[in-house]
Design a protein around this motif. Structure first.
Motif: not given
Length: 71
Positions: A20-32
């Motif tokens: 759904v979010f893609g590999p680039k966006k997933l770390p940002e979501i995890g950090k947030a």
């Protein structure tokens, strides 16, 4: 709560999030998400500290009133 999900369910959730979010966006979501949980824990700790302080002050007032009645 997470113990009822199990490892296969957790893997499935992570795969769906990756799609759904893609590999680039997933770390940002995890950090947030991590920062949000950290702030929530700090706020909860502050609230419980304030409640403990108020409770101890109330107990002290009650003890002071009781000691004044005895005198």
């Amino acid at each position: 709560m997470l113990s009822s999900i199990g490892i296969p369910g957790l893997i499935l959730i992570l795969l769906v999030a990756l799609v759904v979010f893609g590999p680039k966006k997933l770390p940002e979501i995890g950090k947030a998400t991590g920062q949000t949980l950290k702030e929530f824990k700090n706020s909860a700790r502050d609230l419980s500290g304030d409640a403990q302080k108020e409770l101890s002050e109330a107990k002290q007032l009650i003890n002071d009133k009781d000691s004044n009645k005895k005198n």
